[in-house]
Design an enzyme around this catalytic site. Structure first.
Site, PDB file in Angstrom:
ATOM      1  N   LYS A 148      54.873  17.793  94.763  1.00  0.00           N
ATOM      2  CA  LYS A 148      55.244  17.436  93.395  1.00  0.00           C
ATOM      3  C   LYS A 148      55.694  15.976  93.338  1.00  0.00           C
ATOM      4  O   LYS A 148      55.914  15.339  94.381  1.00  0.00           O
ATOM      5  CB  LYS A 148      56.355  18.377  92.922  1.00  0.00           C
ATOM      6  CG  LYS A 148      55.940  19.868  92.889  1.00  0.00           C
ATOM      7  CD  LYS A 148      57.096  20.728  92.387  1.00  0.00           C
ATOM      8  CE  LYS A 148      56.867  22.206  92.631  1.00  0.00           C
ATOM      9  NZ  LYS A 148      58.013  23.024  92.159  1.00  0.00           N
ATOM     10  N   TYR A 206      51.438  26.275  85.204  1.00  0.00           N
ATOM     11  CA  TYR A 206      52.644  27.121  85.238  1.00  0.00           C
ATOM     12  C   TYR A 206      52.651  28.169  84.116  1.00  0.00           C
ATOM     13  O   TYR A 206      53.721  28.637  83.742  1.00  0.00           O
ATOM     14  CB  TYR A 206      53.895  26.246  85.148  1.00  0.00           C
ATOM     15  CG  TYR A 206      54.331  25.653  86.479  1.00  0.00           C
ATOM     16  CD1 TYR A 206      54.534  26.460  87.612  1.00  0.00           C
ATOM     17  CD2 TYR A 206      54.572  24.287  86.616  1.00  0.00           C
ATOM     18  CE1 TYR A 206      54.943  25.932  88.827  1.00  0.00           C
ATOM     19  CE2 TYR A 206      54.992  23.742  87.845  1.00  0.00           C
ATOM     20  CZ  TYR A 206      55.176  24.585  88.936  1.00  0.00           C
ATOM     21  OH  TYR A 206      55.595  24.056  90.135  1.00  0.00           O
ATOM     22  N   PHE A 231      63.373  27.059  81.686  1.00  0.00           N
ATOM     23  CA  PHE A 231      63.127  25.767  82.348  1.00  0.00           C
ATOM     24  C   PHE A 231      61.673  25.309  82.245  1.00  0.00           C
ATOM     25  O   PHE A 231      61.315  24.257  82.778  1.00  0.00           O
ATOM     26  CB  PHE A 231      63.567  25.834  83.817  1.00  0.00           C
ATOM     27  CG  PHE A 231      62.920  26.954  84.602  1.00  0.00           C
ATOM     28  CD1 PHE A 231      61.649  26.806  85.138  1.00  0.00           C
ATOM     29  CD2 PHE A 231      63.589  28.158  84.806  1.00  0.00           C
ATOM     30  CE1 PHE A 231      61.047  27.828  85.858  1.00  0.00           C
ATOM     31  CE2 PHE A 231      62.992  29.195  85.536  1.00  0.00           C
ATOM     32  CZ  PHE A 231      61.718  29.028  86.057  1.00  0.00           C
ATOM     33  N   ARG A 239      53.716  29.922 102.274  1.00  0.00           N
ATOM     34  CA  ARG A 239      54.977  30.181 101.549  1.00  0.00           C
ATOM     35  C   ARG A 239      56.167  30.194 102.512  1.00  0.00           C
ATOM     36  O   ARG A 239      57.261  29.770 102.171  1.00  0.00           O
ATOM     37  CB  ARG A 239      54.900  31.522 100.800  1.00  0.00           C
ATOM     38  CG  ARG A 239      53.821  31.579  99.738  1.00  0.00           C
ATOM     39  CD  ARG A 239      54.251  31.028  98.419  1.00  0.00           C
ATOM     40  NE  ARG A 239      55.320  31.769  97.803  1.00  0.00           N
ATOM     41  CZ  ARG A 239      55.844  31.491  96.605  1.00  0.00           C
ATOM     42  NH1 ARG A 239      55.363  30.475  95.898  1.00  0.00           N
ATOM     43  NH2 ARG A 239      56.827  32.204  96.122  1.00  0.00           N
ATOM     44  N   THR A 293      62.338  29.438  96.784  1.00  0.00           N
ATOM     45  CA  THR A 293      62.254  28.574  95.602  1.00  0.00           C
ATOM     46  C   THR A 293      63.478  27.662  95.474  1.00  0.00           C
ATOM     47  O   THR A 293      63.340  26.468  95.206  1.00  0.00           O
ATOM     48  CB  THR A 293      62.118  29.459  94.333  1.00  0.00           C
ATOM     49  OG1 THR A 293      60.974  30.298  94.495  1.00  0.00           O
ATOM     50  CG2 THR A 293      61.958  28.611  93.090  1.00  0.00           C
ATOM     51  N   ARG A 331      61.429  23.141 102.133  1.00  0.00           N
ATOM     52  CA  ARG A 331      62.497  22.984 101.135  1.00  0.00           C
ATOM     53  C   ARG A 331      63.879  23.027 101.779  1.00  0.00           C
ATOM     54  O   ARG A 331      64.799  22.331 101.349  1.00  0.00           O
ATOM     55  CB  ARG A 331      62.369  24.066 100.053  1.00  0.00           C
ATOM     56  CG  ARG A 331      61.191  23.831  99.099  1.00  0.00           C
ATOM     57  CD  ARG A 331      60.962  25.060  98.247  1.00  0.00           C
ATOM     58  NE  ARG A 331      59.935  24.876  97.230  1.00  0.00           N
ATOM     59  CZ  ARG A 331      59.341  25.879  96.585  1.00  0.00           C
ATOM     60  NH1 ARG A 331      59.678  27.131  96.858  1.00  0.00           N
ATOM     61  NH2 ARG A 331      58.428  25.639  95.676  1.00  0.00           N
ATOM     62  N   ASN A 343      62.297  20.687  94.049  1.00  0.00           N
ATOM     63  CA  ASN A 343      62.050  21.356  95.336  1.00  0.00           C
ATOM     64  C   ASN A 343      60.754  20.916  96.010  1.00  0.00           C
ATOM     65  O   ASN A 343      60.243  21.585  96.887  1.00  0.00           O
ATOM     66  CB  ASN A 343      62.169  22.879  95.190  1.00  0.00           C
ATOM     67  CG  ASN A 343      61.138  23.462  94.256  1.00  0.00           C
ATOM     68  OD1 ASN A 343      60.267  22.741  93.756  1.00  0.00           O
ATOM     69  ND2 ASN A 343      61.210  24.763  94.023  1.00  0.00           N
ATOM     70  N   HIS A 390      54.757  22.868  95.880  1.00  0.00           N
ATOM     71  CA  HIS A 390      54.273  24.129  95.298  1.00  0.00           C
ATOM     72  C   HIS A 390      53.293  24.773  96.262  1.00  0.00           C
ATOM     73  O   HIS A 390      52.508  24.082  96.904  1.00  0.00           O
ATOM     74  CB  HIS A 390      53.564  23.854  93.968  1.00  0.00           C
ATOM     75  CG  HIS A 390      52.794  25.049  93.475  1.00  0.00           C
ATOM     76  ND1 HIS A 390      53.388  26.059  92.748  1.00  0.00           N
ATOM     77  CD2 HIS A 390      51.494  25.421  93.657  1.00  0.00           C
ATOM     78  CE1 HIS A 390      52.475  26.999  92.490  1.00  0.00           C
ATOM     79  NE2 HIS A 390      51.329  26.628  93.019  1.00  0.00           N
ATOM     80  N   GLU A 416      44.377  28.728  91.025  1.00  0.00           N
ATOM     81  CA  GLU A 416      44.931  27.377  91.124  1.00  0.00           C
ATOM     82  C   GLU A 416      43.938  26.405  91.771  1.00  0.00           C
ATOM     83  O   GLU A 416      43.821  25.261  91.340  1.00  0.00           O
ATOM     84  CB  GLU A 416      46.259  27.416  91.899  1.00  0.00           C
ATOM     85  CG  GLU A 416      47.340  28.137  91.085  1.00  0.00           C
ATOM     86  CD  GLU A 416      48.673  28.318  91.799  1.00  0.00           C
ATOM     87  OE1 GLU A 416      49.632  28.741  91.139  1.00  0.00           O
ATOM     88  OE2 GLU A 416      48.765  28.044  93.020  1.00  0.00           O
TER      89      GLU A 416
HETATM   90  P1  ADP Z   1      57.893  28.920  93.511  1.00  0.00           P
HETATM   91  O1  ADP Z   1      57.574  27.466  93.253  1.00  0.00           O
HETATM   92  O2  ADP Z   1      58.767  29.073  94.746  1.00  0.00           O
HETATM   93  O3  ADP Z   1      56.667  29.792  93.538  1.00  0.00           O
HETATM   94  P2  ADP Z   1      58.501  29.937  90.813  1.00  0.00           P
HETATM   95  O4  ADP Z   1      57.041  30.191  90.624  1.00  0.00           O
HETATM   96  O5  ADP Z   1      59.467  31.006  90.493  1.00  0.00           O
HETATM   97  O6  ADP Z   1      58.826  29.459  92.322  1.00  0.00           O
HETATM   98  O7  ADP Z   1      58.923  28.676  89.955  1.00  0.00           O
HETATM   99  C1  ADP Z   1      58.088  27.566  89.850  1.00  0.00           C
HETATM  100  C2  ADP Z   1      58.903  26.309  89.895  1.00  0.00           C
HETATM  101  O8  ADP Z   1      59.775  26.292  88.761  1.00  0.00           O
HETATM  102  C3  ADP Z   1      59.849  26.192  91.082  1.00  0.00           C
HETATM  103  O9  ADP Z   1      59.223  25.698  92.241  1.00  0.00           O
HETATM  104  C4  ADP Z   1      60.886  25.234  90.550  1.00  0.00           C
HETATM  105  O10 ADP Z   1      60.412  23.885  90.638  1.00  0.00           O
HETATM  106  C5  ADP Z   1      60.958  25.616  89.081  1.00  0.00           C
HETATM  107  N1  ADP Z   1      62.082  26.517  88.852  1.00  0.00           N
HETATM  108  C6  ADP Z   1      62.194  27.811  89.206  1.00  0.00           C
HETATM  109  N2  ADP Z   1      63.371  28.329  88.842  1.00  0.00           N
HETATM  110  C7  ADP Z   1      64.049  27.310  88.230  1.00  0.00           C
HETATM  111  C8  ADP Z   1      65.324  27.196  87.626  1.00  0.00           C
HETATM  112  N3  ADP Z   1      66.152  28.229  87.585  1.00  0.00           N
HETATM  113  N4  ADP Z   1      65.665  25.996  87.112  1.00  0.00           N
HETATM  114  C9  ADP Z   1      64.832  24.947  87.170  1.00  0.00           C
HETATM  115  N5  ADP Z   1      63.615  24.994  87.706  1.00  0.00           N
HETATM  116  C10 ADP Z   1      63.218  26.147  88.241  1.00  0.00           C
END
Ligand code: ADP
Length: 169
Positions: free
Chosen positions: A29, A69, A77, A105, A111, A122, A132, A135, A146
């Site tokens: 990212k 997304y 968010f 993963r 996450t 991370r 973080n 992705h 994707e």
């Molecule tokens: P991952 O990226 O681990 O698959 P998710 O698909 O749940 O996790 O979320 C996508 C992205 O959204 C996360 O990587 C993070 O950047 C953002 N995100 C998730 N939860 C939050 C939160 N509570 N507040 C802000 N950003 C969030």
């Protein structure tokens, strides 16, 4: 198995791995790119034995980020997340290997970086969930979607790496 002719033995070996090769979509990212973590992150996937089959640096539009997304569109968010993803260059990649979706993963970690184990990307390199740095697709269906969203078929290379016989036996 010792009595098998070499060709048959090799066929068996091939079959032992057939069907398990997977591809996953991994993106560094904008925060990971800006922090100079590209080589650090690529190195972890490369050293593991996974194979890079597509890579490009792109700044996604906001609507593209929303598509990427879309599963999270009800989350509070979502808007901030899409603004962030489209705020600068993203390093989009496809990595190939046995079990690469699930293990990718694991390399990435939880996450929320506060909950990611040390040793994960991370865990080692990020502090807060909104920054973080990376992705990774969360399953086979998402991986397919994707990869198709981010890459044209001709941008993804199919090739045999010389390492493969040493990585897979
Ligand atoms: P991952 O990226 O681990 O698959 P998710 O698909 O749940 O996790 O979320 C996508 C992205 O959204 C996360 O990587 C993070 O950047 C953002 N995100 C998730 N939860 C939050 C939160 N509570 N507040 C802000 N950003 C969030």
């Amino acid at each position: 198995a010792f009595a098998l002719p070499a060709a048959a033995y090799m066929l068996q070996e091939q079959e032992a791995h057939a069907g398990e090769m997977e591809r996953t979509f991994i993106a560094i990212k904008p925060d990971g790119v800006q922090r100079g973590l590209i080589s650090e992150i690529i190195a972890r996937f490369e050293r593991k034995g996974f194979k890079l089959v597509a890579i490009k640096l792109v700044t996604p539009s906001k609507s593209f980020a929303q598509k990427h997304y879309h599963d999270l569109k009800e989350r509070p968010f979502f808007d901030g997340l899409c603004n962030f993803l489209s705020s600068g260059p993203v390093l989009a990649m496809v990595w190939e290997g046995e079990g690469v979706i699930k293990y990718g993963r694991k390399l990435i970690g939880a996450t929320d970086p506060q909950k990611s184990e040390p040793g994960t990307i991370r865990g080692d390199l990020a502090v807060v969930v909104g920054r973080n740095i990376i992705h990774g697709s969360d399953g086979p269906e998402t991986a397919k979607d994707e990869i198709n969203l981010w890459f044209k078929p001709e941008e993804v290379s199919s090739y045999t790496s010389n390492q493969e016989k040493w990585v897979y036996g």
